[in-house]
Design a protein around this motif. Structure first.
Motif, mmCIF file in Angstrom:
data_model
loop_
_atom_site.group_PDB
_atom_site.id
_atom_site.type_symbol
_atom_site.label_atom_id
_atom_site.label_comp_id
_atom_site.label_asym_id
_atom_site.label_seq_id
_atom_site.Cartn_x
_atom_site.Cartn_y
_atom_site.Cartn_z
ATOM 1 N N HIS A 27 30.358 45.316 66.959
ATOM 2 C CA HIS A 27 31.569 45.652 67.714
ATOM 3 C C HIS A 27 32.060 44.442 68.519
ATOM 4 C CE1 HIS A 27 33.552 49.160 70.156
ATOM 5 N NE2 HIS A 27 34.434 48.320 69.670
ATOM 6 N N HIS A 79 39.021 45.662 74.839
ATOM 7 C CA HIS A 79 37.582 45.537 74.605
ATOM 8 C C HIS A 79 36.875 44.862 75.773
ATOM 9 C CE1 HIS A 79 38.341 46.708 70.406
ATOM 10 N NE2 HIS A 79 37.082 47.090 70.432
ATOM 11 N N TRP A 128 42.119 54.915 72.646
ATOM 12 C CA TRP A 128 41.348 54.646 73.859
ATOM 13 C C TRP A 128 41.581 55.767 74.866
ATOM 14 C CZ3 TRP A 128 38.574 50.013 73.948
ATOM 15 C CH2 TRP A 128 38.893 49.094 72.948
ATOM 16 N N ASP A 161 36.327 53.362 74.266
ATOM 17 C CA ASP A 161 36.856 53.064 72.921
ATOM 18 C C ASP A 161 36.592 54.271 72.024
ATOM 19 O OD1 ASP A 161 37.450 51.984 70.406
ATOM 20 O OD2 ASP A 161 36.422 50.087 70.804
ATOM 21 N N HIS A 165 35.035 52.648 64.764
ATOM 22 C CA HIS A 165 34.077 51.529 64.738
ATOM 23 C C HIS A 165 33.208 51.501 66.000
ATOM 24 C CE1 HIS A 165 37.366 48.753 66.587
ATOM 25 N NE2 HIS A 165 36.476 48.978 67.514
#
Ligand code: MN3
Length: 201
Positions: A27, A79, A128, A161, A165
């Motif tokens: 990630h 992120h 998100w 998140d 993924h």
């Protein structure tokens, strides 16, 4: 240059057993790094090359001619906040001024937890879930794909998140379970408190 991959605030294995080292390495080292590499290539030689990541996000939000720049910049910014929104000793409750505001706004910490998990679970597809301060009020919002409240005048305090993924390797399709683990074991209230308090100086 501000487009370097930020270091994780903990070791890649530190969130185990909740999130595996392999999941964090992919990630952070592939997804997050990939957004930054794409962005660097997109802004090279343009006037955006020398401005901050957040300024790139704000300058390109809603501009359909620069959608790829926005998507990669916003993903990179989101992120960076996501890594800071988790801690190996996370979970628990906020303290101080943020604690009072969360309890007041969401009818207790359980109310906050339920609202946040509902918003994150219900976000259709990639996106998100956020706790933000918007014009003085705490709000829980969900955004789609790369979109970020930071582009729309709000101050994000926490983010989770919910792109596949983020959880597929460890939780497969069980997004709700991943979200409960995030809230109960990983959420970093200390960084949220610092962000909240910084808005009051
Ligand atoms: Mn992600």
């Amino acid at each position: 240059m501000n487009l370097e991959l930020p270091r994780l605030p903990y070791a890649p294995y530190a969130l185990e057993p909740h999130i595996s080292r392999r999941a964090i390495e992919l990630h952070h080292g592939k997804h997050h790094a990939g957004y930054l590499a794409n962005l660097a290539a997109l802004v090279r030689g343009t006037q955006l090359e020398t401005v901050s990541l957040l300024d790139i996000v704000r300058a390109t939000a809603g501009d359909r001619t620069r959608e790829a720049v926005f998507n990669n910049a916003a993903q990179a910014w989101n992120h960076a906040l996501f890594w800071e929104s988790m801690d190996p000793a996370g979970g628990g409750a906020p303290r101080g001024a943020l604690d009072s505001r969360v309890r007041q706004t969401f009818n207790g910490l359980d109310g906050f937890r339920k609202r946040f998990l509902d918003a994150a679970t219900a976000q259709f597809g990639s996106g998100w879930a956020w706790l933000v301060l918007d014009r003085g009020s705490l709000e829980i919002v969900a955004t789609s794909n790369a979109d970020t409240p930071a582009a729309h005048g709000a101050t994000p305090l926490l983010v989770c998140d919910v792109w596949e993924h983020a959880y597929y390797l460890d939780y497969q399709n069980r997004r709700a379970e991943y979200l409960r683990v995030f809230m109960d074991h990983l959420v970093n209230w200390r960084t949220a408190e610092a962000r909240f308090e910084a808005t009051h100086v």
